[in-house]
Motif scaffolding. Structure first.
Motif, PDB file in Angstrom:
ATOM      1  N   ARG A  43      34.518 -40.298 -14.000  1.00  0.00           N
ATOM      2  CA  ARG A  43      34.524 -41.603 -14.665  1.00  0.00           C
ATOM      3  C   ARG A  43      33.102 -42.084 -14.962  1.00  0.00           C
ATOM      4  NH1 ARG A  43      37.736 -46.286 -14.784  1.00  0.00           N
ATOM      5  NH2 ARG A  43      39.474 -44.822 -14.868  1.00  0.00           N
ATOM      6  N   SER A  44      32.199 -41.931 -14.004  1.00  0.00           N
ATOM      7  CA  SER A  44      30.818 -42.384 -14.191  1.00  0.00           C
ATOM      8  C   SER A  44      30.130 -41.643 -15.335  1.00  0.00           C
ATOM      9  CB  SER A  44      30.032 -42.185 -12.892  1.00  0.00           C
ATOM     10  OG  SER A  44      28.676 -42.524 -13.066  1.00  0.00           O
ATOM     11  N   GLU A  45      30.284 -40.328 -15.367  1.00  0.00           N
ATOM     12  CA  GLU A  45      29.648 -39.527 -16.419  1.00  0.00           C
ATOM     13  C   GLU A  45      30.255 -39.826 -17.794  1.00  0.00           C
ATOM     14  OE1 GLU A  45      26.912 -37.234 -16.109  1.00  0.00           O
ATOM     15  OE2 GLU A  45      26.846 -38.598 -14.397  1.00  0.00           O
ATOM     16  N   MET A  46      31.557 -40.078 -17.834  1.00  0.00           N
ATOM     17  CA  MET A  46      32.184 -40.440 -19.110  1.00  0.00           C
ATOM     18  C   MET A  46      31.704 -41.802 -19.578  1.00  0.00           C
ATOM     19  SD  MET A  46      33.937 -38.122 -20.533  1.00  0.00           S
ATOM     20  CE  MET A  46      34.710 -39.190 -21.757  1.00  0.00           C
ATOM     21  N   ASN A  47      31.497 -42.721 -18.652  1.00  0.00           N
ATOM     22  CA  ASN A  47      30.934 -44.026 -19.018  1.00  0.00           C
ATOM     23  C   ASN A  47      29.597 -43.872 -19.717  1.00  0.00           C
ATOM     24  OD1 ASN A  47      32.228 -46.668 -18.370  1.00  0.00           O
ATOM     25  ND2 ASN A  47      32.540 -45.716 -16.372  1.00  0.00           N
ATOM     26  N   VAL A  48      28.750 -43.046 -19.137  1.00  0.00           N
ATOM     27  CA  VAL A  48      27.414 -42.818 -19.707  1.00  0.00           C
ATOM     28  C   VAL A  48      27.532 -42.171 -21.086  1.00  0.00           C
ATOM     29  CG1 VAL A  48      25.266 -41.522 -19.437  1.00  0.00           C
ATOM     30  CG2 VAL A  48      26.300 -42.665 -17.451  1.00  0.00           C
ATOM     31  N   ALA A  49      28.384 -41.157 -21.200  1.00  0.00           N
ATOM     32  CA  ALA A  49      28.509 -40.407 -22.451  1.00  0.00           C
ATOM     33  C   ALA A  49      29.027 -41.279 -23.588  1.00  0.00           C
ATOM     34  CB  ALA A  49      29.432 -39.209 -22.251  1.00  0.00           C
ATOM     35  N   VAL A  50      30.031 -42.097 -23.314  1.00  0.00           N
ATOM     36  CA  VAL A  50      30.619 -42.937 -24.365  1.00  0.00           C
ATOM     37  C   VAL A  50      29.700 -44.101 -24.717  1.00  0.00           C
ATOM     38  CG1 VAL A  50      32.588 -44.414 -24.958  1.00  0.00           C
ATOM     39  CG2 VAL A  50      32.960 -42.235 -23.786  1.00  0.00           C
ATOM     40  N   ALA A  51      28.964 -44.617 -23.718  1.00  0.00           N
ATOM     41  CA  ALA A  51      27.994 -45.669 -23.998  1.00  0.00           C
ATOM     42  C   ALA A  51      26.885 -45.149 -24.906  1.00  0.00           C
ATOM     43  CB  ALA A  51      27.405 -46.202 -22.694  1.00  0.00           C
ATOM     44  N   LYS A  52      26.531 -43.883 -24.720  1.00  0.00           N
ATOM     45  CA  LYS A  52      25.488 -43.263 -25.538  1.00  0.00           C
ATOM     46  C   LYS A  52      25.984 -42.965 -26.942  1.00  0.00           C
ATOM     47  CE  LYS A  52      22.366 -39.250 -25.498  1.00  0.00           C
ATOM     48  NZ  LYS A  52      21.983 -38.019 -24.757  1.00  0.00           N
ATOM     49  N   GLU A  53      27.252 -42.541 -27.071  1.00  0.00           N
ATOM     50  CA  GLU A  53      27.829 -42.216 -28.377  1.00  0.00           C
ATOM     51  C   GLU A  53      29.320 -42.543 -28.350  1.00  0.00           C
ATOM     52  OE1 GLU A  53      28.545 -38.462 -31.450  1.00  0.00           O
ATOM     53  OE2 GLU A  53      27.827 -38.089 -29.409  1.00  0.00           O
ATOM     54  N   ALA A  54      29.703 -43.589 -29.053  1.00  0.00           N
ATOM     55  CA  ALA A  54      31.095 -44.050 -29.014  1.00  0.00           C
ATOM     56  C   ALA A  54      32.076 -42.957 -29.446  1.00  0.00           C
ATOM     57  CB  ALA A  54      31.255 -45.277 -29.905  1.00  0.00           C
ATOM     58  N   ARG A  55      31.660 -42.107 -30.367  1.00  0.00           N
ATOM     59  CA  ARG A  55      32.532 -41.055 -30.885  1.00  0.00           C
ATOM     60  C   ARG A  55      32.939 -40.055 -29.802  1.00  0.00           C
ATOM     61  NH1 ARG A  55      30.479 -36.340 -35.006  1.00  0.00           N
ATOM     62  NH2 ARG A  55      32.490 -35.312 -35.374  1.00  0.00           N
ATOM     63  N   MET A  56      32.166 -40.003 -28.708  1.00  0.00           N
ATOM     64  CA  MET A  56      32.410 -38.971 -27.700  1.00  0.00           C
ATOM     65  C   MET A  56      33.767 -39.121 -27.030  1.00  0.00           C
ATOM     66  SD  MET A  56      31.315 -36.197 -26.557  1.00  0.00           S
ATOM     67  CE  MET A  56      29.659 -36.208 -27.279  1.00  0.00           C
ATOM     68  N   ALA A  57      34.297 -40.328 -26.942  1.00  0.00           N
ATOM     69  CA  ALA A  57      35.620 -40.507 -26.339  1.00  0.00           C
ATOM     70  C   ALA A  57      36.658 -39.693 -27.096  1.00  0.00           C
ATOM     71  CB  ALA A  57      36.004 -41.991 -26.336  1.00  0.00           C
ATOM     72  N   ALA A  58      36.666 -39.812 -28.408  1.00  0.00           N
ATOM     73  CA  ALA A  58      37.621 -39.064 -29.228  1.00  0.00           C
ATOM     74  C   ALA A  58      37.357 -37.568 -29.157  1.00  0.00           C
ATOM     75  CB  ALA A  58      37.554 -39.543 -30.673  1.00  0.00           C
ATOM     76  N   SER A  59      36.100 -37.181 -29.060  1.00  0.00           N
ATOM     77  CA  SER A  59      35.748 -35.756 -29.021  1.00  0.00           C
ATOM     78  C   SER A  59      36.276 -35.087 -27.758  1.00  0.00           C
ATOM     79  CB  SER A  59      34.227 -35.585 -29.115  1.00  0.00           C
ATOM     80  OG  SER A  59      33.740 -36.066 -30.354  1.00  0.00           O
ATOM     81  N   ILE A  60      36.160 -35.762 -26.621  1.00  0.00           N
ATOM     82  CA  ILE A  60      36.658 -35.196 -25.369  1.00  0.00           C
ATOM     83  C   ILE A  60      38.184 -35.133 -25.388  1.00  0.00           C
ATOM     84  CG2 ILE A  60      36.829 -35.560 -22.884  1.00  0.00           C
ATOM     85  CD1 ILE A  60      34.097 -34.506 -23.823  1.00  0.00           C
ATOM     86  N   LEU A  61      38.811 -36.156 -25.950  1.00  0.00           N
ATOM     87  CA  LEU A  61      40.266 -36.162 -26.065  1.00  0.00           C
ATOM     88  C   LEU A  61      40.739 -34.996 -26.931  1.00  0.00           C
ATOM     89  CD1 LEU A  61      42.897 -37.622 -25.388  1.00  0.00           C
ATOM     90  CD2 LEU A  61      42.452 -39.182 -27.301  1.00  0.00           C
ATOM     91  N   ARG A  62      40.066 -34.759 -28.030  1.00  0.00           N
ATOM     92  CA  ARG A  62      40.419 -33.638 -28.911  1.00  0.00           C
ATOM     93  C   ARG A  62      40.191 -32.305 -28.222  1.00  0.00           C
ATOM     94  NH1 ARG A  62      37.565 -33.417 -34.685  1.00  0.00           N
ATOM     95  NH2 ARG A  62      38.871 -35.276 -34.915  1.00  0.00           N
ATOM     96  N   LEU A  63      39.107 -32.193 -27.469  1.00  0.00           N
ATOM     97  CA  LEU A  63      38.797 -30.950 -26.768  1.00  0.00           C
ATOM     98  C   LEU A  63      39.918 -30.596 -25.786  1.00  0.00           C
ATOM     99  CD1 LEU A  63      36.517 -28.832 -26.560  1.00  0.00           C
ATOM    100  CD2 LEU A  63      35.465 -30.270 -24.795  1.00  0.00           C
ATOM    101  N   HIS A  64      40.426 -31.592 -25.093  1.00  0.00           N
ATOM    102  CA  HIS A  64      41.530 -31.375 -24.155  1.00  0.00           C
ATOM    103  C   HIS A  64      42.789 -30.920 -24.892  1.00  0.00           C
ATOM    104  CE1 HIS A  64      44.317 -31.911 -20.895  1.00  0.00           C
ATOM    105  NE2 HIS A  64      44.863 -33.002 -21.393  1.00  0.00           N
ATOM    106  N   PHE A  65      43.099 -31.564 -25.999  1.00  0.00           N
ATOM    107  CA  PHE A  65      44.271 -31.210 -26.799  1.00  0.00           C
ATOM    108  C   PHE A  65      44.184 -29.755 -27.272  1.00  0.00           C
ATOM    109  CE2 PHE A  65      46.231 -30.782 -30.981  1.00  0.00           C
ATOM    110  CZ  PHE A  65      47.506 -31.285 -30.775  1.00  0.00           C
ATOM    111  N   HIS A  66      43.027 -29.363 -27.796  1.00  0.00           N
ATOM    112  CA  HIS A  66      42.856 -28.008 -28.308  1.00  0.00           C
ATOM    113  C   HIS A  66      42.899 -26.975 -27.179  1.00  0.00           C
ATOM    114  CE1 HIS A  66      41.197 -28.694 -32.610  1.00  0.00           C
ATOM    115  NE2 HIS A  66      41.950 -29.715 -32.234  1.00  0.00           N
ATOM    116  N   ASP A  67      42.520 -27.390 -25.985  1.00  0.00           N
ATOM    117  CA  ASP A  67      42.616 -26.478 -24.850  1.00  0.00           C
ATOM    118  C   ASP A  67      44.073 -26.233 -24.462  1.00  0.00           C
ATOM    119  OD1 ASP A  67      41.751 -24.924 -22.615  1.00  0.00           O
ATOM    120  OD2 ASP A  67      42.052 -26.661 -21.312  1.00  0.00           O
TER     121      ASP A  67
END
Length: 324
Positions: A43-67
């Motif tokens: 959770r902490s690392e995702m907070n940092v990543a999304v705060a740095k780039e809002a698009r990253m939330a969708a990117s991680i969600l897509r990565l999980h789906f494709h996996d």
């Protein structure tokens, strides 16, 4: 058509039995004793990543789906090509599409420091996808854990199993049913497109070839053509949900009803008289119903596991490479 429908029904029944019958291998408290800091670190690392780039939330969600659509949720999508190994990253649906690997790497590095060799990359990706949704204002759900990382990948399955932006409704249904996911699951999971962006190459055909619904709003259509010319600009980006692109809400479904789904695969969900159009209407009117089904469907998708992975799999030290 009758034979095709019968084959899909049979495939759905078999796939549902196969995947649901092995979900008992996972548990919500899997790391409670072996790595109690796991969920907090993710959770902490995702907070940092999304705060740095809002698009990253969708990117991680897509990565999980494709996996999960290839060999189940086993982190096979994270594996790099080597001179003796071919991964999934160069598949048509993944190339120039999936991203966020560095976020998963950062989480893995911290967890290896806290609990060496305990938390699988597959579990990291699954939890990170849940947290990505929460960080964009979406619902919480408990994530069953205990997946192993695969020592293999399948470029062929990645090319054949993952839905493409120009998919028809029948094609979409077939690919979801193959994973044991229903039409309702498909509509709910497609709601992930309420956040994130798509490349021009993913929606060019829709806005220039007169696909039904694409011209229902001339202003919106003109804006899309400004972003995505007929030639060039392949990497130009447009929000999948132009109304609220970084908020996990139900605007995506209202857009579809208005003929403003960005991708053909989005707009196909509201095809007149289809088995999915009523579900689209329901979620457009009731955001809580969408949230509830999305949560349930994400758990169902996350529980797609190949039981053999629990025997032949591992907890990778590096998410990009199998252990030596």
């Amino acid at each position: 058509m009758g034979n095709m429908r019968s084959n899909w029904i049979l495939g759905f029944v078999l796939a549902s039995f196969w995947f649901s019958s092995h979900s008992f291998l996972l548990s919500n408290d899997y790391y409670e004793k072996s790595c109690p800091s796991a969920l907090a670190v993710i959770r902490s690392e995702m907070n940092v990543a999304v705060a740095k780039e809002a698009r990253m939330a969708a990117s991680i969600l897509r990565l999980h789906f494709h996996d999960c659509f290839v060999q189940g949720c086993d982190a096979s999508v994270l594996l790099d090509d080597t001179p003796t190994f071919r991964g999934e990253k160069t598949a048509n649906a993944n190339k120039n599409s999936i991203r966020g690997f560095e976020v998963i790497d950062g989480i893995k590095e911290k967890l290896e420091s806290d609990c060496p060799g305990v938390v699988s990359c597959a579990d990291i990706l699954t939890v990170a996808a849940r947290d990505a949704v929460i960080l964009d204002g979406g619902p919480y759900w408990d994530v069953p854990l205990g997946r192993k990382d695969s020592r293999s990948a399948s470029l062929d399955e990645a090319n054949s199993n993952i839905p493409t932006p120009n998919s028809t409704l029948l094609n979409l249904l077939g690919k979801f049913l193959l994973q044991g996911l229903s039409a309702t699951d498909m509509v709910a999971l497609s709601g992930a497109h309420t956040i994130g962006q798509a490349r021009c190459t993913s929606f060019r055909d829709r806005i220039y070839k007169g696909v039904e619904g694409a011209e229902s709003d001339n202003v919106y259509l003109s804006e899309l053509k400004g972003i995505c010319p007929q030639t060039g600009g392949d990497n130009n980006l447009s929000p999948l949900d132009y109304v609220s692109p970084v908020l996990f809400d139900n605007a995506y479904y209202r857009n579809i009803i208005n003929g403003q789904g960005l991708l053909n695969s989005d707009q196909e969900l509201n095809m007149y008289g289809s088995i999915t159009s009523e579900v689209v209407q329901k979620y457009a009117e009731d955001p809580l119903a969408f949230w509830q089904q999305f949560s349930d469907s994400m758990v169902k998708m996350g529980n797609i596991v190949n039981p053999l992975t629990f025997i032949t799999g591992e907890v990778r030290k590096n998410c990009h490479l199998v252990n030596e």
